[in-house]
Scaffold this motif. Structure first.
Motif, PDB file in Angstrom:
ATOM      1  N   THR A   1       2.044  -9.904   8.732  1.00 33.78           N
ATOM      2  CA  THR A   1       0.734  -9.441   8.263  1.00 33.78           C
ATOM      3  C   THR A   1      -0.395 -10.278   8.854  1.00 33.78           C
ATOM      4  O   THR A   1      -1.395  -9.735   9.359  1.00 33.78           O
ATOM      5  CB  THR A   1       0.671  -9.498   6.730  1.00 33.78           C
TER       6      THR A   1
ATOM      7  N   SER B   1       0.993   1.720   3.936  1.00 37.47           N
ATOM      8  CA  SER B   1       1.540   0.460   3.436  1.00 37.47           C
ATOM      9  C   SER B   1       2.993   0.610   2.997  1.00 37.47           C
ATOM     10  O   SER B   1       3.825  -0.263   3.261  1.00 37.47           O
ATOM     11  CB  SER B   1       0.696  -0.052   2.258  1.00 37.47           C
TER      12      SER B   1
ATOM     13  N   LEU C   1       5.161   0.852   6.218  1.00 34.60           N
ATOM     14  CA  LEU C   1       5.343  -0.457   6.844  1.00 34.60           C
ATOM     15  C   LEU C   1       6.233  -1.359   5.989  1.00 34.60           C
ATOM     16  O   LEU C   1       7.077  -2.097   6.517  1.00 34.60           O
ATOM     17  CB  LEU C   1       3.984  -1.120   7.057  1.00 34.60           C
TER      18      LEU C   1
ATOM     19  N   TYR D   1       1.027  -5.474   3.554  1.00 32.61           N
ATOM     20  CA  TYR D   1       0.694  -4.618   4.701  1.00 32.61           C
ATOM     21  C   TYR D   1      -0.524  -3.733   4.462  1.00 32.61           C
ATOM     22  O   TYR D   1      -1.022  -3.103   5.403  1.00 32.61           O
ATOM     23  CB  TYR D   1       1.903  -3.767   5.076  1.00 32.61           C
TER      24      TYR D   1
END
Length: 347
Positions: free
Chosen positions: A88, A307, A310, A284
């Motif tokens: 991240t 999100s 990911l 994320y």
């Protein structure tokens, strides 16, 4: 060891609340005051961490066993959170994210607590037997820690040190809520504490969650400070932190001794999967928000879907393999130590 399945669903709800509040910072959401206060999800996350990570120390204290190995604990924490954190941060730096300061606070504050927990756990579970008196004394210490957060926020605001509101003492009370519940839950299960009104409340989750919702509405007023990054008054900073502390206590408590319906709703297969991905979703979301600029009604579902996607990829191909590798290594070391009685693993 007891598996608190309903915590998975609660962790997922907290992740959704955090994501919604951060999306609101990037757009102009309807009900903006309420959306901004959904950052209370951080308090829920911190309290869950306090409960789950401190409970093994309490169990060891009550059973007379050795406390958790510090190096094994730190290795497990690192393998669980650092992979997604590193990815991240790297992607946000590459994309020039505007959330750098917020990201640093959101992901480093838990890290600081994780580093302090072994020492704090030993301090609170050592030196005497777990009698009813010693349990109550430690409960008072943890209650005092919950007061530290609001007081810290008021003091650093009044003395003109706004950056200090990002430091761990301001949020330690939320971790302490979970730690206090861990001590209470184990003490009740082992008979160190008798029955009380709290036992009745565990059977009334709707009542406690209703109180939490009402307190959140109060927090969504100017009494708890501005809804943007403007400077609050000391009293506002204190009240917001205090309200979040009570909210997280009301939200978390019924899940520790849940009803069958609570387990079905929060601890089912979907809840468990969402709980496993919740940390990745929280991490994320910063990457997705660095890529997408849109109105709130578009940005929220895009950020959520992106999100989750990911987080699923990260969990499947990065986090889970590394966690399994760490567990296999720990097992191998345990077997090696058992076959070599002269070894002395560090604690």
């Amino acid at each position: 060891m007891t598996r608190f399945r309903a915590l998975d669903g609660l962790r997922a709800i907290a992740a959704l609340a955090v994501l919604t509040s951060l999306v609101g910072r990037h757009s102009d959401p309807p009900f903006g005051a309420l959306v901004s206060r959904l950052d209370v999800g951080w308090a829920v996350f911190f309290a869950i961490s306090g409960f789950l990570l401190y409970r093994p120390h309490v169990l060891a204290w009550f059973s007379g066993a050795e406390p958790p190995l510090t190096l094994s604990y730190l290795r497990g924490r690192a393998l669980r959170i650092l992979p997604a954190l590193v990815v991240t941060v790297a992607l946000c730096l590459l994309l020039g994210s505007s959330d750098a300061a917020y990201l640093r606070w959101a992901l480093l504050t838990p890290l600081l607590f994780y580093l302090l927990l072994p020492g704090l756990g030993r301090l609170l579970t050592g030196y005497e037997r777990p009698t009813r008196r010693s349990v109550r004394w430690r409960m008072l210490v943890l209650v005092a820690l919950t007061v530290l957060g609001p007081v810290w926020m008021a003091v650093v605001t009044a003395t003109g040190h706004p950056q200090a509101r990002l430091w761990l003492p301001g949020y330690l009370g939320w971790f302490a809520v979970g730690m206090g519940f861990a001590l209470w839950q184990v003490a009740r299960a082992t008979g160190r504490l008798g029955t009380s009104a709290l036992d009745t409340l565990t059977r009334l989750p709707g009542t406690l969650w209703g109180i939490a919702a009402a307190l959140l509405l109060i927090a969504a007023t100017p009494l708890a400070g501005p809804f943007d990054q403007s400077e609050p008054a000391p009293a506002q900073a204190l009240l917001k932190n205090l309200l979040y502390t009570v909210i997280v206590a009301c939200v978390l408590f019924p899940v520790l001794t849940p009803t069958a319906q609570t387990v079905r709703v929060l601890g089912g297969r979907i809840g468990q999967l969402a709980g496993r991905l919740s940390y990745g979703v929280v991490a994320y979301q910063f990457v997705v928000l660095a890529l997408v600029d849109a109105p709130f009604v578009v940005l929220l579902p895009v950020t959520l879907v992106g999100s989750v996607a990911l987080a699923a990829v990260s969990y499947r191909w990065i986090e889970r393999p590394l966690t399994r590798l760490g567990k296999n290594t720990a097992v191998a070391r345990t077997v090696s130590s058992a076959s070599n009685p002269t070894s002395n693993p560090a604690r």
